[in-house]
Design an enzyme around this catalytic site. Structure first.
Site, PDB file in Angstrom:
ATOM      1  N   PRO A  35      -3.086  -7.841  13.133  1.00 32.19           N
ATOM      2  CA  PRO A  35      -3.482  -6.454  13.403  1.00 32.19           C
ATOM      3  C   PRO A  35      -3.252  -5.565  12.191  1.00 32.19           C
ATOM      4  CG  PRO A  35      -1.382  -6.959  14.480  1.00 32.19           C
ATOM      5  CD  PRO A  35      -1.881  -8.244  13.883  1.00 32.19           C
ATOM      6  N   ASP A  36      -4.072  -4.491  12.068  1.00 33.05           N
ATOM      7  CA  ASP A  36      -3.744  -3.509  11.036  1.00 33.05           C
ATOM      8  C   ASP A  36      -2.660  -2.581  11.599  1.00 33.05           C
ATOM      9  OD1 ASP A  36      -5.078  -1.714  12.667  1.00 33.05           O
ATOM     10  OD2 ASP A  36      -6.758  -1.387  11.321  1.00 33.05           O
ATOM     11  N   PHE A  37      -2.374  -1.491  10.922  1.00 33.22           N
ATOM     12  CA  PHE A  37      -1.275  -0.631  11.372  1.00 33.22           C
ATOM     13  C   PHE A  37      -1.764   0.525  12.232  1.00 33.22           C
ATOM     14  CE2 PHE A  37       0.149  -2.840   7.655  1.00 33.22           C
ATOM     15  CZ  PHE A  37       1.421  -3.238   8.015  1.00 33.22           C
ATOM     16  N   ARG A  38      -2.835   1.193  11.786  1.00 31.28           N
ATOM     17  CA  ARG A  38      -3.153   2.507  12.358  1.00 31.28           C
ATOM     18  C   ARG A  38      -4.418   2.560  13.196  1.00 31.28           C
ATOM     19  NH1 ARG A  38      -0.712   2.912   7.612  1.00 31.28           N
ATOM     20  NH2 ARG A  38       1.274   4.028   7.631  1.00 31.28           N
ATOM     21  N   GLN A 108      -1.680  -3.994  -0.472  1.00 34.86           N
ATOM     22  CA  GLN A 108      -0.547  -3.473   0.309  1.00 34.86           C
ATOM     23  C   GLN A 108      -0.092  -4.520   1.313  1.00 34.86           C
ATOM     24  OE1 GLN A 108      -1.472   0.948   1.485  1.00 34.86           O
ATOM     25  NE2 GLN A 108      -3.398  -0.088   1.193  1.00 34.86           N
ATOM     26  N   ASN A 109      -0.850  -5.611   1.395  1.00 39.76           N
ATOM     27  CA  ASN A 109      -0.583  -6.570   2.469  1.00 39.76           C
ATOM     28  C   ASN A 109       0.557  -7.516   2.107  1.00 39.76           C
ATOM     29  OD1 ASN A 109      -2.676  -5.313   3.676  1.00 39.76           O
ATOM     30  ND2 ASN A 109      -4.196  -6.880   3.213  1.00 39.76           N
ATOM     31  N   ILE A 110       1.277  -7.924   3.149  1.00 41.98           N
ATOM     32  CA  ILE A 110       2.427  -8.809   2.948  1.00 41.98           C
ATOM     33  C   ILE A 110       2.128 -10.193   3.509  1.00 41.98           C
ATOM     34  CG2 ILE A 110       4.160  -6.958   2.905  1.00 41.98           C
ATOM     35  CD1 ILE A 110       4.645  -7.517   5.900  1.00 41.98           C
ATOM     36  N   ASP A 111       0.862 -10.425   3.834  1.00 46.88           N
ATOM     37  CA  ASP A 111       0.509 -11.687   4.494  1.00 46.88           C
ATOM     38  C   ASP A 111       0.238 -12.831   3.512  1.00 46.88           C
ATOM     39  OD1 ASP A 111      -2.124 -11.127   3.527  1.00 46.88           O
ATOM     40  OD2 ASP A 111      -2.655 -10.104   5.395  1.00 46.88           O
ATOM     41  N   HIS A 128       3.532  -3.747  -1.808  1.00 48.64           N
ATOM     42  CA  HIS A 128       4.561  -3.580  -0.775  1.00 48.64           C
ATOM     43  C   HIS A 128       5.383  -4.856  -0.581  1.00 48.64           C
ATOM     44  CE1 HIS A 128       2.110   0.035   1.000  1.00 48.64           C
ATOM     45  NE2 HIS A 128       2.689   0.304  -0.152  1.00 48.64           N
ATOM     46  N   CYS A 164      24.123 -12.359   5.529  1.00 52.45           N
ATOM     47  CA  CYS A 164      24.496 -12.867   4.208  1.00 52.45           C
ATOM     48  C   CYS A 164      25.707 -13.799   4.293  1.00 52.45           C
ATOM     49  CB  CYS A 164      24.813 -11.658   3.328  1.00 52.45           C
ATOM     50  SG  CYS A 164      25.378 -12.082   1.700  1.00 52.45           S
ATOM     51  N   GLY A 204     -10.410  -1.920   3.518  1.00 57.04           N
ATOM     52  CA  GLY A 204      -9.533  -2.092   4.677  1.00 57.04           C
ATOM     53  C   GLY A 204      -8.239  -1.311   4.610  1.00 57.04           C
ATOM     54  N   ASN A 229     -14.740   0.117   4.523  1.00 61.61           N
ATOM     55  CA  ASN A 229     -13.798   0.464   5.587  1.00 61.61           C
ATOM     56  C   ASN A 229     -14.573   0.944   6.806  1.00 61.61           C
ATOM     57  OD1 ASN A 229     -10.845   0.552   5.825  1.00 61.61           O
ATOM     58  ND2 ASN A 229     -11.146   2.683   6.399  1.00 61.61           N
TER      59      ASN A 229
HETATM   60  P1  OAD Z   1      -3.986   0.906   8.114  1.00 55.61           P
HETATM   61  O1  OAD Z   1      -3.818   0.278   9.453  1.00 55.61           O
HETATM   62  O2  OAD Z   1      -3.348   2.216   7.900  1.00 55.61           O
HETATM   63  O3  OAD Z   1      -5.550   1.048   7.785  1.00 55.61           O
HETATM   64  C1  OAD Z   1      -6.435  -0.017   7.975  1.00 55.61           C
HETATM   65  C2  OAD Z   1      -7.865   0.496   7.794  1.00 55.61           C
HETATM   66  O4  OAD Z   1      -8.737  -0.622   7.835  1.00 55.61           O
HETATM   67  C3  OAD Z   1      -8.303   1.463   8.893  1.00 55.61           C
HETATM   68  O5  OAD Z   1      -8.971   2.567   8.311  1.00 55.61           O
HETATM   69  C4  OAD Z   1      -9.263   0.611   9.746  1.00 55.61           C
HETATM   70  O6  OAD Z   1     -10.310   1.353  10.323  1.00 55.61           O
HETATM   71  C5  OAD Z   1      -9.810  -0.347   8.725  1.00 55.61           C
HETATM   72  N1  OAD Z   1     -10.222  -1.664   9.250  1.00 55.61           N
HETATM   73  C6  OAD Z   1      -9.567  -2.472  10.107  1.00 55.61           C
HETATM   74  N2  OAD Z   1     -10.219  -3.643  10.281  1.00 55.61           N
HETATM   75  C7  OAD Z   1     -11.334  -3.573   9.503  1.00 55.61           C
HETATM   76  C8  OAD Z   1     -12.418  -4.458   9.246  1.00 55.61           C
HETATM   77  N3  OAD Z   1     -12.485  -5.679   9.792  1.00 55.61           N
HETATM   78  N4  OAD Z   1     -13.389  -4.047   8.409  1.00 55.61           N
HETATM   79  C9  OAD Z   1     -13.348  -2.814   7.823  1.00 55.61           C
HETATM   80  N5  OAD Z   1     -12.342  -1.926   8.028  1.00 55.61           N
HETATM   81  C10 OAD Z   1     -11.336  -2.305   8.847  1.00 55.61           C
HETATM   82  O7  OAD Z   1      -3.483  -0.173   7.056  1.00 55.61           O
HETATM   83  P2  OAD Z   1      -3.059   0.082   5.535  1.00 55.61           P
HETATM   84  O8  OAD Z   1      -3.875   1.146   4.914  1.00 55.61           O
HETATM   85  O9  OAD Z   1      -3.025  -1.251   4.889  1.00 55.61           O
HETATM   86  O10 OAD Z   1       3.307  -0.332   4.700  1.00 55.61           O
HETATM   87  O11 OAD Z   1      -1.571   0.597   5.708  1.00 55.61           O
HETATM   88  C11 OAD Z   1      -0.823   0.937   4.573  1.00 55.61           C
HETATM   89  C12 OAD Z   1       0.634   0.666   4.769  1.00 55.61           C
HETATM   90  O12 OAD Z   1       1.082   1.309   5.966  1.00 55.61           O
HETATM   91  C13 OAD Z   1       0.988  -0.791   4.998  1.00 55.61           C
HETATM   92  O13 OAD Z   1       1.077  -1.534   3.796  1.00 55.61           O
HETATM   93  C14 OAD Z   1       2.319  -0.696   5.683  1.00 55.61           C
HETATM   94  C15 OAD Z   1       2.042   0.438   6.630  1.00 55.61           C
HETATM   95  O14 OAD Z   1       3.116   1.189   7.021  1.00 55.61           O
HETATM   96  C16 OAD Z   1       4.563  -0.751   4.826  1.00 55.61           C
HETATM   97  O15 OAD Z   1       4.936  -1.369   5.767  1.00 55.61           O
HETATM   98  C17 OAD Z   1       5.454  -0.364   3.694  1.00 55.61           C
END
Ligand code: OAD
Length: 274
Positions: A35-38, A108-111, A128, A164, A204, A229
């Site tokens: 899953p993404d985050f937001r 930014q991905n950790i995967d 990250h 630890c 993304g 995106n």
């Molecule tokens: P977000 O979840 O904030 O954003 C993901 C974006 O990708 C959103 O705008 C979605 O609409 C879009 N998206 C998802 N699936 C897609 C697909 N198949 N094709 C096109 N677009 C798609 O994720 P990040 O921007 O990576 O940090 O989040 C940034 C950071 O916030 C992460 O690295 C993490 C988090 O807190 C830490 O944990 C330090």
């Protein structure tokens, strides 16, 4: 205008041997099952009720981790690399590398799916951090990934939380939490790269977390910037430049289309099937 045509400035520039610098977020891995985050319904932050967090981002906050590491480790158990395969988009990165047209991949991905697709370490900047190394948050003693994994996947002992061997502090993978510094290489590599980005492909990411979210705005005014995106975000929304291209489409669909336009479709298929 039909969508593939909007990509022609990129295609023309690549054909003139201009290199591509990628800036990636969680959206390039959603098709892999991560899953993404937001994203409002499917994103990680909308699905953390069971962790009883004061606010969703607390799961990646260093101060919260010091108090309650179990929230992060519940999630680590689900997200630990090893169960997921790269997407078409990840393989497109490898193809750019093979064609000597890859400048860098800032992720930014950790995967670690960029590595799994075959992109070499020198090309990748994991802004990250990642699960590759682990340290005690107090005395910084290292713990091997084999050892950490044993804890993560045996939740009956200490709730899966590794401690630890020297000072009993909590151990955490070197993922950058809110409240922690980004790796030094993020800054040094960007210092070297930022003056010289011909093509920037942002994919993304919601471009909400800084300093990473600021990188696309630092590339030169003559660079071609492409956002891949589901919706317009960050600089592409608030300070769109004349020659920006917005592909508000699925990442894998754009990877496939771009490969096709560049005459690389068979190469991409081969990589995916290998
Ligand atoms: P977000 O979840 O904030 O954003 C993901 C974006 O990708 C959103 O705008 C979605 O609409 C879009 N998206 C998802 N699936 C897609 C697909 N198949 N094709 C096109 N677009 C798609 O994720 P990040 O921007 O990576 O940090 O989040 C940034 C950071 O916030 C992460 O690295 C993490 C988090 O807190 C830490 O944990 C330090």
């Amino acid at each position: 205008m039909d969508f593939p045509k909007t990509l022609s400035p990129i295609v023309e520039a690549v054909k003139k041997n201009k290199k591509v610098c990628f800036f990636l977020g969680a959206g390039v891995s959603t098709s892999c099952g991560i899953p993404d985050f937001r994203s409002p319904k499917t994103g990680l932050y909308a699905n953390l009720k069971k962790l009883n967090l004061p606010y969703p981002e607390a799961v990646f906050d260093i101060d919260y981790f010091r108090e309650k590491p179990d929230a992060f480790y519940t999630l680590a158990h689900e997200l630990y690399p090893g169960n997921f395969l790269p997407s078409k988009f990840h393989f497109l990165l490898k193809l750019f590398q093979d064609k000597r047209l890859l400048k860098r991949v800032y992720t930014q991905n950790i995967d670690t799916l960029e590595r799994l697709a075959g992109v070499e370490d020198d090309y990748i900047v994991e802004a990250h951090g990642s699960f590759a190394n682990n340290h005690c948050i107090d005395c910084h003693e290292e713990m091997s990934s084999e050892e950490l994994k044993k804890h993560v996947f045996n939740r009956e002992v200490n709730n899966g939380i590794p401690t630890c061997s020297k000072c009993k502090g909590f151990v955490k993978p070197d993922i950058v939490f809110f409240g922690e510094n980004l790796p030094a290489r993020f800054f040094s590599q960007w210092d070297e790269d930022c003056e010289d980005v011909d093509i920037a492909i942002v994919a993304g990411s919601s471009l909400t977390v800084y300093p990473f979210a600021g990188l696309p705005s630092e590339v030169g005014k003559n660079s071609i910037r492409l956002l891949v995106n589901r919706e317009a975000v960050g600089d592409f929304k608030s300070r769109k430049r004349k020659n920006d291209i917005l592909a508000l489409e699925d990442c894998d669909y754009v990877a496939e289309t771009l490969a096709d336009l560049l005459g690389w479709k068979l190469d991409l298929d081969k990589l995916i099937k290998a």
